[in-house]
Write a protein that holds these residues in place. Structure first.
Motif, short mmCIF file in Angstrom:
data_model
loop_
_atom_site.label_atom_id
_atom_site.label_comp_id
_atom_site.label_asym_id
_atom_site.label_seq_id
_atom_site.Cartn_x
_atom_site.Cartn_y
_atom_site.Cartn_z
N ARG A 440 -7.38 39.25 52.20
CA ARG A 440 -8.42 38.35 52.71
C ARG A 440 -8.79 37.30 51.66
O ARG A 440 -8.96 36.12 51.99
CB ARG A 440 -9.65 39.17 53.09
N VAL A 444 -8.58 33.26 51.98
CA VAL A 444 -9.76 32.42 51.73
C VAL A 444 -9.44 31.34 50.70
O VAL A 444 -9.86 30.18 50.84
CB VAL A 444 -10.94 33.30 51.27
N THR A 448 -9.68 27.35 51.34
CA THR A 448 -10.50 26.50 50.47
C THR A 448 -9.71 25.29 50.00
O THR A 448 -10.22 24.15 49.98
CB THR A 448 -11.00 27.31 49.27
N VAL A 460 -15.42 29.41 55.73
CA VAL A 460 -14.85 30.36 54.77
C VAL A 460 -15.88 31.37 54.28
O VAL A 460 -15.58 32.55 54.10
CB VAL A 460 -14.25 29.58 53.57
N TYR A 518 -15.51 27.20 46.41
CA TYR A 518 -15.81 26.56 47.69
C TYR A 518 -17.02 25.64 47.59
O TYR A 518 -17.00 24.51 48.08
CB TYR A 518 -16.03 27.62 48.77
#
Length: 747
Positions: A440, A444, A448, A460, A518
């Protein structure tokens, strides 16, 4: 009338006798051998034996012709007899009987024996023995002559010698070479001579410099030279030898030297389609499997070929490179990760050459990834899950995110952003359990990258905040781990990993890193406060529930940076004089904010530098200070403290247990009663003492309360004999022991 034509044998000459066919006196036959005709004009029936003509030899037929010639033209016959005796007096040994005997098999005088394979190879070896051995003197002469005035004949000699040298790399071969190289020193000298001098010599032979002066910007192909046809076969032989040499080499430095030479010879390969296709396959192999320098040089050659002949080679090369990329990212480690990143970046540059072709490839391969995901979601079997949850699938997602982010903005490739995001989100939701948290996190990170480069909002943060809600970080770990978990090279965790303390510590660290990355991508946007509000609320809730200081500290620091950046953006928005709907003004405002910088961006730059140093240390094999095996060191220190405590008790027999370390020592003694529970007891104690420097006072307060309770139950006389200064010194020493244990638990 037949009786008149009859003649006696004694009256016949030898030639007439032979022509008559050995007829007897009673035979009715003419001297010319004509057919027997009856008086009434009808043909006389002959025996079957007479009708079958007897095959005559060449000598006999020649005599018959001469006899007929003598009968028909006696004068010419006399002329031949007078002037050409050789024609008439020849050897008559070649008779029909001898020819008949030749039809039948006659036994040879000696029997031939069957030859073995080794004996059959003798002629080939004898041919090879005729090859001229290359010497250092010959190479020096060739070098001087080639530099002085290169010629077609001289170049052919050099290419023949190079062919012989390359033939030694593949062992024995059936091809006969004019030259043979048997010494390694001569081989090295010849190859080095060709690499250095051949390109310049070819330019002078083909007169390419004059063509380059006419158009310096455009690549001049050697086929445009008038002398190309004369030298094409020799150049083709040399280029084929280079490919064969490249395929047989194993040392990285030599391969790099050959690749540099091939990069110079790319214009010649562009003129020969067959050799160019073979070269591309070997270049792709070196690009995907070679060492770092070799990969770079192979990519430069590939890029040069595809840039000058996109229509012919680009699509084929992109397909070969993508397949090679997938095949070589099956396994991942700290040393392989930079190579995979290099392949992603270089492949993105190749896709940038032609966006039309890139869209076709991207559509096909992203659709293929979506089909694998759909099969896994519908069939729900172990095999289908494994077809998605593997390194090849994850690295392909990373590749296409990098391609789309590198080529943005592109109207042609922009339609691929949405389906790619959906595939990645579906991959996250396929098996949302704790064992697949590393996968995961990889997804992610890819989202990003895609979101920041394409200015596309991708949700996200919910996938990261979900981990904080699902996992119980207050629960004590079941076991300690010697080393931390490297989430960068892991897709799936084992059940043992889930029980380790390093799992939760690493999970908090990864969440901190990804959230910071992020928010850094969105730090200068005008809507940052609204974007960060749900995250701020959930992070505050986590800090209220979590009681572990090591987990709370990074989350609290992240929360402070987010709130500080939100306040900064809010204050700047209040001074803005434009409406929200004014897109041009908003873009200009965000650009100005990005140039000035925000608190979060400044902090991110410093954090990124430290993070890169840590990654480099991991790649080089050096351990970080946080990776030291501190629990083992603390166990030795605890034993030493026990000895010191015993000696201390011996000096003060009447001393009561008034120090703050007695509860810890008692627990250790209880845990040491059983060997089976020793490690578990120590781990529980260390986990209880795990904390941060900020929480030292709390732990000290608890110990003081225990100390207050214990003297009330003891009846020693120590308080009367010891002064307050001595008690203070003892207390300070005990606090040092507690601090050591706390530091070990943190790490």
């Amino acid at each position: 009338m037949a009786s008149k034509h009859k003649r006696k044998l004694k009256d016949l000459s030898v030639d007439e006798f032979l022509v008559s066919g050995f007829d007897s006196d009673g035979d009715d036959s003419d001297s010319d051998g004509e057919e027997h005709i009856q008086q009434n004009g009808k043909k006389k029936k002959t025996d079957p034996q007479e009708t079958i003509p007897k095959k005559k030899g060449k000598a006999t037929e020649h005599k018959d012709q001469l006899a007929r010639l003598q009968a028909k033209d006696p004068e010419f016959y006399k002329f031949l007899k007078a002037n050409d005796q050789k024609l008439l007096n020849f050897d008559d040994s070649d008779s029909s009987e001898d020819e008949d005997e030749e039809k039948y098999h006659t036994l040879p005088s000696e029997l031939e024996e069957a030859k073995s394979d080794e004996e059959e190879d003798v002629p080939a070896k004898s041919k090879k023995a005729e090859s001229i051995p290359v010497t250092e003197k010959m190479i020096a002469e060739w070098k001087a002559a080639l530099r002085a005035e290169p010629s077609q004949r001289l170049f052919r000699e050099v290419t023949q010698a190079f062919k012989g040298a390359v033939a030694t790399t593949k062992g024995e071969s059936d091809d006969q070479c004019r030259y043979v190289v048997s010494d390694s020193a001569v081989f090295n000298s010849l190859v080095l001579f060709c690499i250095r001098d051949i390109p310049v010599a070819l330019q002078r032979m083909l007169d390419l410099k004059s063509l380059e002066k006419q158009d310096q910007k455009k690549l001049i192909l050697p086929s445009s030279s008038k002398r190309w046809q004369k030298n094409m076969l020799d150049i083709k032989m040399y280029l084929s030898g280079l490919i064969q040499l490249l395929s047989s080499l194993t040392q990285a430095t030599v391969i790099a030297a050959v690749l540099r030479h091939i990069h110079q010879m790319v214009p010649y390969y562009l003129c020969l389609a067959k050799q160019c296709r073979i070269l591309l396959k070997h270049l792709v192999k070196q690009w995907s499997t070679g060492e770092e320098t070799v990969r770079v040089l192979a990519f430069l050659a590939l890029s040069k070929i595809c840039r000058h002949k996109q229509d012919v080679y680009l699509s084929v090369v992109l397909k070969q490179m993508y397949i090679a990329y997938v095949q070589n990212c099956k396994f991942t480690s700290p040393t392989i990760l930079p190579l995979i990143s290099f392949m992603q970046r270089t492949l993105s540059e190749m896709y940038a050459l032609d966006t039309q072709v890139s869209y076709q490839h991207g559509f096909i391969y992203i659709r293929q990834l979506a089909i694998h995901l759909r099969n896994a979601m519908t069939m729900k079997k172990k095999e289908t899950y494994q077809s998605v949850y593997n390194w090849q699938y994850v690295h392909c997602l990373h590749l296409w995110c990098r391609v789309l982010s590198t080529l943005y903005p592109s109207e042609i490739l922009e339609p691929l952003i949405y389906p790619l995001c959906q595939v990645i989100l579906g991959c996250i939701k396929l098996v949302p359990i704790a064992r697949y948290y590393p996968l995961r996190l990889h997804c992610v990170r890819a989202l990003t990258l895609l979101s920041s480069s394409t200015r596309t909002f991708v949700p996200v943060l919910p996938f990261l905040l979900e981990i904080l809600q699902q996992e119980d970080f207050n629960k004590k770990p079941g076991r300690m781990s010697a080393k931390p978990i490297n989430f960068d090279v892991v897709l799936k965790l084992s059940k043992t990993n889930l029980q380790e303390k390093a799992f939760k510590d690493g999970l908090i660290e990864q969440i901190y890193d990804l959230m910071l990355e992020y928010f850094h991508t969105q730090a200068c946007t005008i809507g940052f406060p609204e974007l960060a509000l749900p995250t701020v609320i959930q992070l505050k809730a986590f800090l209220k529930e979590c009681k572990v200081a090591n987990h709370c500290k990074p989350i609290r620091q992240l929360l402070e940076k987010i709130q500080e950046n939100s306040s900064h953006i809010t204050s700047r928005r209040q001074r803005a004089a434009f409406a929200v709907a004014d897109g041009t003004a908003v873009t200009a405002w965000e650009k100005q904010t990005r140039e000035e910088g925000t608190p979060l961006t400044k902090y991110y730059i410093q954090w990124k530098k430290l993070r890169e140093k840590e990654v480099q240390m991991e790649i080089s094999g050096k351990e970080r200070m946080m990776d030291l095996n501190l629990p083992e060191i603390n166990r030795k220190l605890i034993k030493e403290k026990k000895k010191d405590k015993k000696e201390f008790k011996g000096l003060f027999e009447s001393d009561s247990d008034d120090d703050g370390t007695e509860p810890v020592l008692k627990i250790k003694e209880k845990a040491g009663e059983g060997d089976s529970d020793e490690d578990d007891g120590e781990l529980e104690d260390l986990s209880d003492l795990s904390g941060d420097d900020d929480d030292d006072d709390d732990y000290g307060g608890e110990e003081d309360s225990d100390d207050d309770d214990e003297p009330s139950g003891s009846k020693g006389k120590a308080p009367k004999k010891l002064s307050s200064v001595d008690l203070q010194e003892i207390a300070e020493g005990d606090e040092d022991v507690v601090e050591d244990l706390e530091l070990s638990d943190q790490d």
